[in-house]
Design a protein around this motif. Sequence first.
Motif, PDB file in Angstrom:
ATOM      1  N   TYR A 143       0.609  -1.144   0.096  1.00  0.00           N
ATOM      2  CA  TYR A 143       0.080   0.033   0.007  1.00  0.00           C
ATOM      3  C   TYR A 143       0.862   1.379  -0.072  1.00  0.00           C
ATOM      4  O   TYR A 143       0.422   2.371  -0.294  1.00  0.00           O
ATOM      5  CB  TYR A 143      -1.073   0.185   1.104  1.00  0.00           C
ATOM      6  N   ARG A 144       2.229   1.119   0.181  1.00  0.00           N
ATOM      7  CA  ARG A 144       3.133   2.266  -0.120  1.00  0.00           C
ATOM      8  C   ARG A 144       3.541   2.585  -1.503  1.00  0.00           C
ATOM      9  O   ARG A 144       4.557   3.222  -1.730  1.00  0.00           O
ATOM     10  CB  ARG A 144       3.877   2.284   1.105  1.00  0.00           C
ATOM     11  N   ASP A 145       3.170   1.919  -2.345  1.00  0.00           N
ATOM     12  CA  ASP A 145       3.539   1.916  -3.846  1.00  0.00           C
ATOM     13  C   ASP A 145       2.902   2.759  -4.652  1.00  0.00           C
ATOM     14  O   ASP A 145       2.638   2.581  -6.037  1.00  0.00           O
ATOM     15  CB  ASP A 145       3.561   0.451  -4.320  1.00  0.00           C
ATOM     16  N   GLY A 146       2.509   4.041  -4.288  1.00  0.00           N
ATOM     17  CA  GLY A 146       1.934   5.015  -5.125  1.00  0.00           C
ATOM     18  C   GLY A 146       3.033   5.370  -6.204  1.00  0.00           C
ATOM     19  O   GLY A 146       2.593   5.578  -7.396  1.00  0.00           O
ATOM     20  N   ALA A 147       4.493   5.314  -5.890  1.00  0.00           N
ATOM     21  CA  ALA A 147       5.161   5.805  -6.939  1.00  0.00           C
ATOM     22  C   ALA A 147       5.314   4.615  -8.109  1.00  0.00           C
ATOM     23  O   ALA A 147       5.556   5.117  -9.218  1.00  0.00           O
ATOM     24  CB  ALA A 147       6.687   5.779  -6.271  1.00  0.00           C
ATOM     25  N   PHE A 148       5.205   3.265  -7.631  1.00  0.00           N
ATOM     26  CA  PHE A 148       5.063   2.428  -8.719  1.00  0.00           C
ATOM     27  C   PHE A 148       3.879   2.630  -9.723  1.00  0.00           C
ATOM     28  O   PHE A 148       4.115   2.470 -10.897  1.00  0.00           O
ATOM     29  CB  PHE A 148       4.847   1.051  -8.085  1.00  0.00           C
ATOM     30  N   GLN A 149       2.813   2.772  -9.184  1.00  0.00           N
ATOM     31  CA  GLN A 149       1.705   3.428 -10.006  1.00  0.00           C
ATOM     32  C   GLN A 149       1.701   4.546 -10.673  1.00  0.00           C
ATOM     33  O   GLN A 149       1.248   4.523 -11.929  1.00  0.00           O
ATOM     34  CB  GLN A 149       0.173   3.438  -9.160  1.00  0.00           C
ATOM     35  N   THR A 150       2.534   5.572 -10.229  1.00  0.00           N
ATOM     36  CA  THR A 150       2.415   6.674 -10.969  1.00  0.00           C
ATOM     37  C   THR A 150       3.542   6.750 -12.210  1.00  0.00           C
ATOM     38  O   THR A 150       3.165   7.179 -13.281  1.00  0.00           O
ATOM     39  CB  THR A 150       2.805   7.897 -10.162  1.00  0.00           C
ATOM     40  N   ARG A 151       4.329   5.821 -11.849  1.00  0.00           N
ATOM     41  CA  ARG A 151       5.552   5.417 -13.134  1.00  0.00           C
ATOM     42  C   ARG A 151       4.776   4.678 -14.234  1.00  0.00           C
ATOM     43  O   ARG A 151       4.739   4.864 -15.422  1.00  0.00           O
ATOM     44  CB  ARG A 151       6.690   4.796 -12.611  1.00  0.00           C
TER      45      ARG A 151
END
Length: 729
Positions: free
Chosen positions: A90-98
Amino acid sequence: MDRADVVHENFKRRVATGDFPEGSAPDGPLSDDEALAVFRAQCLSRNLDRRSRKMQAAGQGYYTIGSSGHEGMASVAGALRPTDMAFLHYRDGAFQTRRSAQVPGVDAVRDMLMSFATSRDDPMSGGRHKVLGSKALMIPPQTSTIASHLPKAVGAAYAIGLGKRCRPEHAVLEDDGIVLCSFGDASANHSTAQGAINAACWSAYQSAPMPLLFVCEDNGIGISTRTPKGWIAANFSQKPGLKYFHADGLNMFETYRVAQEAQDYVRKTRKPAFLHLGVVRLYGHAGSDVQQAYLPKSVFEGWEAQDPLLHSARLLIEKGVLDASAVQAIYDETEAECARVAEEIAGLPRLQTAQDVMASLIPPARPNAKRNGPSLAQRAEVFGSDFEQMKTPQPMSRLINWALTDLMLEYGELVAMGEDIGAKGGVYGVTQKLQNRFGAHRVIDTLLDEQSILGLAIGLAHNGFVPIPEIQFLAYLHNAEDQLRGEAATLPFFSNGQFSNPMVLRIAGLGYQKGFGGHFHNDNSLAVLRDIPGIVIACPSRGDDAARMMREAVRLAREEQRVVVFVEPIALYPMRDLLEEKDGMWMTPYPAPEDRIALGEVGVHGEGPLAILTYGNGRYLSTQAAARLAQEGVATRVIDMRWLAPLPVEGILKALDGAEKVLVVDECRQTGSQSEALMAMLHEQSDLPHARIAAEDSFIATGPAYAATIPSADSIATAARALWADQGR
C-alpha cells in the motif's frame, strides 16, 4: 507543523542551496529519458501524499497512508513491463504513477485523487475504498490485510506456466511475463508471507515454473515496532530456490539496475527472486499516526534527511540530466497539478445508498462463455470401466467424482488442487482417478498449507482458469479463511467488478463421522462462511443432488465469475442405506450430464402439513424421522435448502405453501448457525408456527459420544412430535 510540510519545505530549501545527502554515484543502465520519467513519477507520488493530507483536513479526502520514502518503487516499475501483473504494497504510489505514464490514456493524478476523495468516478473501486490498482495497468486492487496478497501472487505466477501448457479461454497474462509482489519488512514476518514465499520456493525447488519477483520494501519499522537490523537479509538471502538481490532504494539508478537484473533473472529462468529494497518512512505510518509519541525526534529527522527525492535530485544533477532549477520546476509543476485536480474533483458525487455500495459485490457475468460438451465416445474413453456403472445406484462420493470428471472433460480451464487429491485420490476417494484422467498439471497435489491452496486458486483465476481447490476438512479452513474473506470475496467489490477470481472451493465437512477425529474432522460450524458478502454456499445431501449442484457451482464460477463454497457432508460420502441395513435407499444413479439444480432451487420431499426445513446430514436424519412419524399418522414434508447462501428465501416460502407448522433442523451449533437466520426469516415473512433443533454450542467429541451434541433421527422425531402436538402455537 505537519511532518509532510516539514519534508516539503526541507526539499525546496535544500535543492535551492545545493544541500544534498551523500550517496553513491549515478551508475547503471538508466537512460536520461527514463531517469526523468522516474523522477517525475516520484514527485507526483510525493505530492499526491501531501495533497491527501490536505484533502482529509478539509473534509474532502479519506486516505492518508502515504508512499513517501518509498519512491524508489518508481524505478522498479520502470524496469518491468506494464503487462507484468503487480500485486502492490500500500506504499507503492510511485510504482503506480510511473506505470501510469507507460500506458496511454491513464491519468495517474486524477485517478488517484478521485480514489482519495472516494468519488464514485474513481476508475478502480468506484468510490468504495482507497486502493492502489488499475485494470489498464494490470494492478489488481489490494486491501490492507497484512501480507494476504502474497499467496495469490504465487498462484498468478504459477498460472503463467500452466497457461502455456493448457491455455484458458480468458487468459490475460503473457507467456513470458512475470508477476511482481511487494510488501513491507514488517509484513514479511507474517505467517501468510512466510507461507507464500515457502510455497514459491517449494515449487521452484521442484523445477515448476514460478516467474515471481518479491519486493520487500525495508524501511526498518512496522507502525511502531522496529525491525531488527539485518533481519530481512538474514531471513531471505539463503532460502533454497529463491535468488536474493539487494538495492539501495534511495538511489534511483542503483534501484533500476538491480531491478533490471532481478526481473531479467526471473523472466529467463522462470524462478522466483527476492529484491530487498532499502527505503525510509516519512510522515509516520499514516496521517493519524503521531510518530513523535513513540520515536525519538532524531530517528525520524534522520529519515527525513535521507529523503529519496533529494537523492534523486542530486543524482540527476551529478549526471547532468537536470540542474537545480529544473528539478525544482518539475516538483512545483507536479505540486500544482495535484492541487488543481484536487480542487476540480472536490465536488464530484460519492456513493450514497446501500444499493450503490453493494452494486459490485457480485461480479458481472462473463460474456461468451463457450460450452464444449464432450461426445459419448470421449466420455466412454475417459471414464473407462466407470462408464458402465453409471446406471446403477452409487453413493455420493462416486457421483461427485463423476461430476468432476464430466466437468473437467468439458472445460479445459478447470483445474483442481489440494492436499492428497492426486495420486491418493483424496482422503475419502472423491478425486480418485482424476489425476490419471487429466494429468498432474490439472489435478495438482499441493503442499500442506491451506493459505497456499487458496492463493493458488485465486492466482489461477487471475489468468482465466476456473480453479476447484479442496480444503481437506472444514476445520482446516480457519487457517486460511482470510484468503476468502479478505481477498477472493472482496476483489470484485474493490475493483467495481473489473477484476474477479471465480472458483469452486470444495470442503469436506460437518459432523456425524462415527468416532473419528473429534472436532478437527467433525466441524459443525459454517458461521465463518455465512457472513462473507457475495459468496455462494452449497451443501448437497445426496449423491444425485451433489452432481447436479456441482454442475451449477461450476457454471456460476465459470459464467458468472462467482466464488462458490461447496460443502460436502463427509458422513454422507459413503452412505448407502436409509431405513434399514442394505436397503440402498440413499444411493442413486448418476444424473445425465446436462441436469443441474439451479442456485436457489430447494428440494421438497413429501406433502405433509408438518414441514421439516433442513440441509446436509439434516435431510438424511429428517427423512428417517419422517418415516417414523408417518407410522404415527403425522405426515411431513422434508425441505432441503441445498443452498445456504444466499439464503433461498423465495424457494423456501414456496416450499412451505400449504404447510401448517415448521421445524428447523440444523446440524450446526445453536449460536451462529443457519437456524438463527431461518427462524428470523420465518418470524418476519411467515405466520406459520415454528421451532428449531440445532447442535449444542460445543465441540464434537471423539469416540462413542461423537453424536451426543448434534441432532439425531430420534431427537428430530421428538421435536417434531412436540411441535405438532402444541396447540398453543
